[in-house]
Enzyme design. Structure first.
Site, mmCIF file in Angstrom:
data_model
loop_
_atom_site.group_PDB
_atom_site.id
_atom_site.type_symbol
_atom_site.label_atom_id
_atom_site.label_comp_id
_atom_site.label_asym_id
_atom_site.label_seq_id
_atom_site.Cartn_x
_atom_site.Cartn_y
_atom_site.Cartn_z
ATOM 1 N N HIS A 1 0.812 -1.211 0.000
ATOM 2 C CA HIS A 1 0.000 0.000 0.000
ATOM 3 C C HIS A 1 0.845 1.260 0.000
ATOM 4 O O HIS A 1 0.420 2.301 -0.484
ATOM 5 C CB HIS A 1 -0.977 -0.022 1.176
ATOM 6 C CG HIS A 1 -2.098 -0.967 0.913
ATOM 7 N ND1 HIS A 1 -2.094 -2.249 1.366
ATOM 8 C CD2 HIS A 1 -3.212 -0.825 0.164
ATOM 9 C CE1 HIS A 1 -3.185 -2.859 0.927
ATOM 10 N NE2 HIS A 1 -3.881 -2.007 0.199
ATOM 11 N N GLU B 1 -11.913 -10.009 -4.918
ATOM 12 C CA GLU B 1 -10.473 -10.094 -4.668
ATOM 13 C C GLU B 1 -10.076 -11.389 -3.975
ATOM 14 O O GLU B 1 -8.933 -11.560 -3.581
ATOM 15 C CB GLU B 1 -9.968 -8.868 -3.902
ATOM 16 C CG GLU B 1 -10.753 -8.533 -2.658
ATOM 17 C CD GLU B 1 -10.317 -7.229 -1.998
ATOM 18 O OE1 GLU B 1 -9.259 -6.687 -2.328
ATOM 19 O OE2 GLU B 1 -11.059 -6.766 -1.108
ATOM 20 N N ASP C 1 -5.059 -8.243 -4.464
ATOM 21 C CA ASP C 1 -5.302 -9.375 -3.566
ATOM 22 C C ASP C 1 -5.662 -10.628 -4.346
ATOM 23 O O ASP C 1 -5.276 -11.731 -3.953
ATOM 24 C CB ASP C 1 -6.413 -9.030 -2.559
ATOM 25 C CG ASP C 1 -5.853 -8.250 -1.386
ATOM 26 O OD1 ASP C 1 -4.772 -8.621 -0.887
ATOM 27 O OD2 ASP C 1 -6.475 -7.256 -0.974
ATOM 28 N N CYS D 1 -10.099 -2.442 -10.106
ATOM 29 C CA CYS D 1 -9.490 -1.347 -9.349
ATOM 30 C C CYS D 1 -8.126 -1.721 -8.772
ATOM 31 O O CYS D 1 -7.520 -0.934 -8.064
ATOM 32 C CB CYS D 1 -10.423 -0.844 -8.250
ATOM 33 S SG CYS D 1 -10.753 -2.079 -7.002
HETATM 34 C C1 PEP Z 1 -6.863 -5.001 -4.519
HETATM 35 O O1 PEP Z 1 -6.724 -5.902 -3.701
HETATM 36 O O2 PEP Z 1 -6.597 -5.120 -5.730
HETATM 37 C C2 PEP Z 1 -7.349 -3.687 -4.090
HETATM 38 C C3 PEP Z 1 -7.688 -2.755 -4.950
HETATM 39 O O3 PEP Z 1 -7.408 -3.455 -2.757
HETATM 40 P P1 PEP Z 1 -6.107 -3.155 -1.862
HETATM 41 O O4 PEP Z 1 -4.935 -2.969 -2.766
HETATM 42 O O5 PEP Z 1 -6.414 -1.945 -1.066
HETATM 43 O O6 PEP Z 1 -5.994 -4.373 -1.012
HETATM 44 MG MG MG Z 2 -7.509 -5.683 -1.704
#
Ligand code: PEP
Ligand code: MG
Length: 540
Positions: free
Chosen positions: A185, A426, A450, A497
């Protein structure tokens, strides 16, 4: 000149002074043998800490409001507490170094506060520890927090998401960490902010590089400290070329995202904070497809209130001026930790209590957030989506909870807009049962970050496994194809996303699969639009 390499997280070239961000050191300096000198060192460090805190109060008031800034006021008051000061003085007289005395006193006072019955006093345990650790770090020659005076390049051993959200974004030109993974992140935040960044470098954070001229080349994954003239000239040239490319992309601003065959796709942005709306507008995104709302819970001492959350969402809705916004309910857990949630330590936090599981277990936390989201929905187009769904019953459960919250708000006469309810796909389970899940919701948004980690059983945080973290793996592509087909069969829309959405080598594949939306870092929208407009595919 020192030269090194790392994994590039975001492209671009930055040139500026290195700023070392150090957490508290493991071994503290011992006394020089003269108590008066140690006492004087303490007085100076205390004054420096007060100065840092004062600057931070101003910054925090502006960014997070007065309530959060009050915590820092309390910390400043502690540095004037007589018992606290006497304890430090006595320890120094007994032969401790200033740093040892502050650390020991901080730990003792913190333990004493934690043992008190009064909840307010218990909460002060964290403050006394925090402020003591600030003084100790100053005494060890490091800086605490991000009180940067002038824009520079941040160099750190590693950065947690909660540290990254607290960075003074206007002061950071780039960041370089010794550890870290490009799927973390922290890396995602760098992309949102458009900061050239390198992780997993060979940089020695203990080196005497603070304040030295540094260059980060986010295209090549290279950094230079004390660069020679030739390197500076070459990098400035690279910077100019990058600016030239940006100018070319500007011709796509305001254009429709449509292929040569007339297939349209929505290009939205991923953000983490209300202040990121600025990047959305700058990047010309058509909306926000993912607001990672958990970032509003990080870097704090306690849960945000309904009003605080509403204020944050209101700022985003208003800032977007009619563009749609999808708020993901909090995805705390795994690498995104907030102490006040008091989550148990887990062997496998990525497989633990996180995302929607926390909301199902802690309905009060969910209720506060949903009320704020529903209130914001009266001000503009707002959708909500739930992270880490694996089963149909989870969706039914949260939708039931939502219905109850809605009813309660309607009885109170609170206005609510028409909100689409979607889920993140995910987990491999959600992808496999997407035909059933599609009947329960208004949209899907695939979280490929994920989905890749869980499908391939590869920890996305582990920098040593990056060669195995293959987001182009056929298993993943098969799941992506299935999800889009099942969404459309049920008549709902689907988007992506995860970070893969911005991978230009995949754009045509996603168009062929029929994805309706790609939500990416705001800095990637224009180049993605260029790619879409140049594509000549049709969905099958
Ligand atoms: C993902 O898992 O692709 C996602 C968009 O959520 P995060 O990266 O916040 O886990
Ligand atoms: Mg995620």
């Amino acid at each position: 000149m020192i030269q090194g390499t790392g994994r590039p997280v975001f492209s671009g070239v930055a040139i500026g002074r290195a700023y070392i961000y150090k957490k508290e050191q493991a071994s503290l300096p011992t006394s020089c043998g003269d108590a008066a000198v140690e006492q004087q060192k303490f007085e100076e460090a205390k004054a420096a800490a007060v100065e840092q805190l004062q600057a931070l109060v101003e910054e925090t008031t502006e960014r997070l409001g007065e309530e959060q800034a009050m915590i820092l006021d309390v910390q400043m008051m502690m540095l004037d507490d007589l018992d606290y000061l006497e304890s430090i003085e006595a320890m120094i007289k007994n032969g401790a170094s200033a740093a040892e005395a502050v650390k020991e006193t901080g730990d003792t006072f913190s333990a004493a506060f934690a043992a008190m019955d009064d909840a307010y006093m218990q909460a002060r345990a964290v403050d006394v520890k925090d402020v003591s650790s600030r003084v100790v770090t100053i005494l060890c020659g490091g800086k605490v927090g991000f009180s940067m005076e002038e824009p520079g390049i941040l160099v750190a051993e590693d950065l947690t998401p909660s540290e990254t959200v607290q960075m003074p974004k206007d002061k950071i030109l780039a960041f370089v960490t010794r550890q870290g993974s490009s799927n973390s992140h922290t890396a995602i935040l760098a992309r949102i902010m458009g900061l050239p960044a390198l992780v997993k470098t060979q940089i020695n954070v203990d080196d005497d590089i603070d304040g030295k001229l540094m260059i980060v080349d986010g295209f090549e994954g290279t950094y230079y400290i004390d660069p020679d003239e030739e390197t500076v000239a070459a990098m400035k040239e690279k910077q100019r070329n990058a600016q030239e490319y940006q100018r070319e992309l500007e011709t796509y601003r305001g254009k429709e995202s449509v292929t040569k065959n007339g297939q349209k796709i929505k290009l939205y942005a991923n953000i983490g904070n209300p202040s990121d709306v600025e990047h959305v507008l700058k990047g010309d995104a058509e909306g926000v497809g993912l607001l990672r709302s958990e970032f509003l819970y990080l870097g704090r001492e306690d849960y945000p209130t309904e009003d605080e959350l509403f204020e944050a969402y209101r700022k985003v809705v208003e800032g977007l001026e009619g563009r749609p916004l999808v708020i993901r309910t909090l995805d705390i857990g795994a690498d995104k930790q907030a102490d006040y949630f008091e989550l148990d330590k887990e062997e496998n936090p990525a497989l633990g209590l996180r995302g929607i599981r926390i909301c199902i277990r802690r309905p009060k936390v969910f209720r506060t957030q949903m009320r704020a989201i529903y209130r914001a929905s009266a001000l503009g187009p707002v959708g909500v989506m739930f992270p880490m769904i694996a089963s149909v019953w989870e969706v039914r459960k949260v939708r039931e909870m939502c219905e109850e919250i809605r009813r309660e708000m309607q009885e109170e006469g609170i206005a609510i807009g028409s909100v689409e309810h979607g889920i993140m796909v995910e987990t491999p389970a959600a992808a496999v049962i997407s035909e059933q899940l599609a009947k329960e919701v208004d949209f899907f948004s695939v979280g490929t970050n994920d989905l890749t980690q869980y499908t391939l059983a590869v920890d996305r945080q582990n920098p040593n496994l990056e060669e195995f973290y293959d987001a182009h793996h056929p298993a993943l592509l098969e799941l992506l194809r299935m999800v889009a087909a099942n969404a459309h069969k049920a008549g709902i829309w689907c988007g992506i996303c995860g970070e893969l959405g911005a991978d230009l080598s995949m754009t045509e594949t996603f168009l062929e699969m029929g994805y309706d939306e790609l939500s990416v870092s705001p800095t990637r929208v224009l180049e993605l639009r260029k790619k879409v407009c140049e594509s000549e595919v049709t969905s099958k």
